[in-house]
Design an enzyme around this catalytic site. Structure first.
Site, PDB file in Angstrom:
ATOM      1  N   THR A 171       0.708  -1.453   0.281  1.00  0.00           N
ATOM      2  CA  THR A 171       0.074   0.138   0.073  1.00  0.00           C
ATOM      3  C   THR A 171       0.584   1.474  -0.366  1.00  0.00           C
ATOM      4  O   THR A 171       2.351   1.490   0.487  1.00  0.00           O
ATOM      5  CB  THR A 171      -0.533  -0.008   1.038  1.00  0.00           C
ATOM      6  OG1 THR A 171      -1.120  -1.447   1.493  1.00  0.00           O
ATOM      7  CG2 THR A 171      -1.746   1.196   1.069  1.00  0.00           C
ATOM      8  N   ARG A 198     -11.883  -8.789  -2.681  1.00  0.00           N
ATOM      9  CA  ARG A 198     -11.641  -8.624  -1.284  1.00  0.00           C
ATOM     10  C   ARG A 198     -11.251  -7.178  -0.966  1.00  0.00           C
ATOM     11  O   ARG A 198     -10.932  -6.294  -1.506  1.00  0.00           O
ATOM     12  CB  ARG A 198     -10.341  -9.262  -1.261  1.00  0.00           C
ATOM     13  CG  ARG A 198      -9.697  -9.422  -0.183  1.00  0.00           C
ATOM     14  CD  ARG A 198      -8.365  -8.567   0.024  1.00  0.00           C
ATOM     15  NE  ARG A 198      -7.984  -8.620   0.663  1.00  0.00           N
ATOM     16  CZ  ARG A 198      -7.110  -7.603   1.167  1.00  0.00           C
ATOM     17  NH1 ARG A 198      -6.842  -6.487   0.759  1.00  0.00           N
ATOM     18  NH2 ARG A 198      -6.337  -7.643   2.257  1.00  0.00           N
TER      19      ARG A 198
HETATM   20  N1  GLY Z   1      -3.342  -3.052   3.273  1.00  0.00           N
HETATM   21  C1  GLY Z   1      -3.834  -3.403   1.864  1.00  0.00           C
HETATM   22  C2  GLY Z   1      -3.950  -4.071   1.992  1.00  0.00           C
HETATM   23  O1  GLY Z   1      -4.254  -5.526   2.823  1.00  0.00           O
HETATM   24  O2  GLY Z   1      -5.250  -4.570   1.175  1.00  0.00           O
END
Ligand code: GLY
Length: 287
Positions: A171, A198
């Site tokens: 991210t 998801r």
């Molecule tokens: N930290 C980003 C994700 O798991 O989507």
């Protein structure tokens, strides 16, 4: 002051190169007097850079699609887009959710429709890197189970045991303090491997992002674990109780081996902490 991260689990051999890019992006992103404007501008730079898993360069889901999450927060207000597709800069749409919509979160086709209504053009964020990563993941998955996603229990086991950690959850994020005002922004292509639909931590208020009158916090890492622990709100709640770096270390260490990184800013300080190769950059103007 503007502090950026390029995701935990980054390629270690490229860390110096990524840090230097982020220092440059932090300088570009600190041209405005508005902390929100600055975190958004910095995240746009990272979304446009294929080296990061956000915007162009986002990882693909196991069906080959790209669905992205992004969020912005200032004290008392929030905007996020969840599983948005075919836009260049999800972070700009998230800011528009905050500033122009009556809502705080917009998901999937509703988020895309909102973006198109505001004039965001159709854009394909896929890259050769994302395609070859997906091919590797699918080859591994096929070697164990010909049905791929038809066997959900198998997929869960595969994801939990996957070796594809490096580069799988990087991210990007930014926190800023300008004249005592705070803002936070986060954007991601998600983790890999993952199913279509998801959602991780990034677009969820208090999970992957939090900003209030005491400061701003953004997380990176395994989204499911971050969200279950409401990590950014939990970290924010401790601001003022001890030095910021100690708070971040305590929170990251509480996850053991699970890959986690945090950046944060409060009224006097800024800090970052991770347990696995996180690129960072700062304009470092105001301490
Ligand atoms: N930290 C980003 C994700 O798991 O989507």
């Amino acid at each position: 002051m503007l502090l950026l991260h390029g995701g935990v689990g980054s390629d270690k051999s490229k860390l110096e190169y990524l840090n230097s890019k982020l220092n440059d992006y932090a300088k570009v992103g600190s041209a405005s007097a508005s902390p929100l404007e600055n975190v958004v501008n910095a995240v746009v730079k990272m979304e446009d850079d294929e080296d990061f898993n956000a915007g162009t360069g986002s990882v693909m889901r196991i069906d080959g699609s790209i669905q992205m999450d992004a969020a912005v927060m200032i004290p008392g207000d929030f905007g996020s887009v969840i599983a948005i597709e075919r836009v260049k800069n999800p972070i700009l749409v998230a800011r528009d959710v905050l500033e122009k919509s009556p809502h705080i979160m917009l998901a999937s086709d509703g988020a895309v429709k909102f973006a198109r209504t505001l004039g965001y053009e159709e854009y394909d964020p896929s890259t050769g890197k994302a395609r070859s990563r997906l091919e590797k993941v699918l080859a591994e998955l096929r070697s164990e189970n010909a049905g791929i996603s038809s066997n959900v229990a198998h997929f869960k086991k595969f994801v939990n045991s996957t070796q594809f950690v490096e580069g799988s959850c990087d991210t990007v994020g930014a926190v800023a303090r300008m004249d005592g005002k705070f803002a936070a922004a986060v954007s991601t292509g998600g983790s890999s491997p993952m199913m279509r639909g998801r959602v991780g931590d990034s677009p969820v208020l208090g999970a992957g992002i939090y900003c209030g009158p005491k400061g701003a916090v953004v997380a990176t890492g395994i989204g499911e674990e971050i969200a279950k622990n409401i990590l950014c709100y939990r970290t924010y709640a401790k601001i003022g109780s001890k030095p910021l770096k100690e708070i971040l270390k305590e929170e990251v260490d509480s996850f053991g081996q699970t890959l986690i990184g945090l950046i944060a800013v409060d009224k006097d300080d800024y800090a970052h902490y991770d347990n696995g190769s996180m690129a960072v950059g700062t304009n470092n103007l105001e301490q």
